[in-house]
Design an enzyme around this catalytic site. Structure first.
Site, PDB file in Angstrom:
ATOM      1  N   LYS A   1     -59.122 -95.403 -15.997  1.00  0.00           N
ATOM      2  CA  LYS A   1     -59.785 -94.410 -16.472  1.00  0.00           C
ATOM      3  C   LYS A   1     -61.107 -94.622 -17.260  1.00  0.00           C
ATOM      4  CE  LYS A   1     -58.340 -89.988 -18.218  1.00  0.00           C
ATOM      5  NZ  LYS A   1     -57.373 -89.112 -18.899  1.00  0.00           N
TER       6      LYS A   1
ATOM      7  N   SER B   1     -58.053 -84.549 -17.602  1.00  0.00           N
ATOM      8  CA  SER B   1     -59.048 -85.151 -17.526  1.00  0.00           C
ATOM      9  C   SER B   1     -58.863 -86.398 -16.425  1.00  0.00           C
ATOM     10  CB  SER B   1     -59.479 -85.823 -18.910  1.00  0.00           C
ATOM     11  OG  SER B   1     -58.403 -86.833 -19.358  1.00  0.00           O
TER      12      SER B   1
ATOM     13  N   SER C   1     -53.690 -83.894 -19.607  1.00  0.00           N
ATOM     14  CA  SER C   1     -54.772 -84.525 -18.914  1.00  0.00           C
ATOM     15  C   SER C   1     -54.155 -85.456 -17.624  1.00  0.00           C
ATOM     16  CB  SER C   1     -55.633 -85.598 -19.751  1.00  0.00           C
ATOM     17  OG  SER C   1     -56.507 -84.835 -20.623  1.00  0.00           O
TER      18      SER C   1
END
Length: 194
Positions: free
Chosen positions: A71, A146, A170
């Site tokens: 990520k 996210s 997220s």
């Protein structure tokens, strides 16, 4: 299952990497899940190195040979950490986060980053550095956030697994939007450092 197949030599790390790269080439231009990716030759060289390590008979980690893209909020040596922000688009970390360090030690092969909203805030994955990540089931819909890039990469077979963080949904939100499963450990279970 895929890691077990690699360990038992039913498939090679290079074959797994080639399959993931084919999916990335086919789908990522439209979906934009994986960003800051190494070129294919570098990825295949890393896979060949993992195959060689497997052939040497030494100890290997539980994720040995599995491609991964971290990520874009995680510091990972060798990859930019833009956090989806033009302010950080040229940031090159000199230290891995604990999560990245542990995933590398487990034998996964880092090939790039997964897209995030700036700076990892919000339930949609778009930013002014890499653009928007699209939902693979309906590109007019959000992939969530996210960890939208991570979820789309796993949902489409670009990657066998991905990491993510979750304080307010997220991981859970993008997993739901992309028809996959996310596991959210208790906050603090994986230390945050550096």
């Amino acid at each position: 299952d895929l890691a077990r197949q690699i360990r038992s030599r039913q498939v090679s790390c290079r074959e797994v990497m080639s399959a993931c790269l084919a999916q990335i080439a086919r789908l990522n231009p439209q979906l934009n899940a994986i960003v800051a990716k190494l070129d294919d030759d570098q990825c295949l060289a890393l896979a060949a190195k993992a195959d060689k390590a497997l052939g040497n008979g030494g100890p290997i980690g539980p994720l040995h040979g599995l491609p991964i893209a971290f990520k874009d909020l995680e510091p990972a040596v060798g990859f930019p950490q833009s956090k989806g922000s033009p302010i950080f688009k040229n940031l090159m970390p000199d230290t891995d986060s604990v999560l990245v360090e542990r995933i590398r030690r487990a034998g996964a092969i880092p090939i790039g980053k997964t897209n995030v909203p700036e700076p990892g805030m919000g339930s949609q994955t778009y930013n002014n550095v890499y653009g928007a990540t699209r939902n693979p089931y309906d590109p007019t819909r959000t992939a969530g956030g996210s960890s939208g890039g991570a979820a789309v990469a796993v949902a489409t077979g670009m990657l066998p697994l991905a990491d993510g963080g979750d304080l307010g949904g997220s991981l859970r939100n993008p997993a739901n939007f992309n028809n996959i499963v996310a596991l959210r450990p208790s906050v603090g279970l994986v230390p945050v450092a550096p």
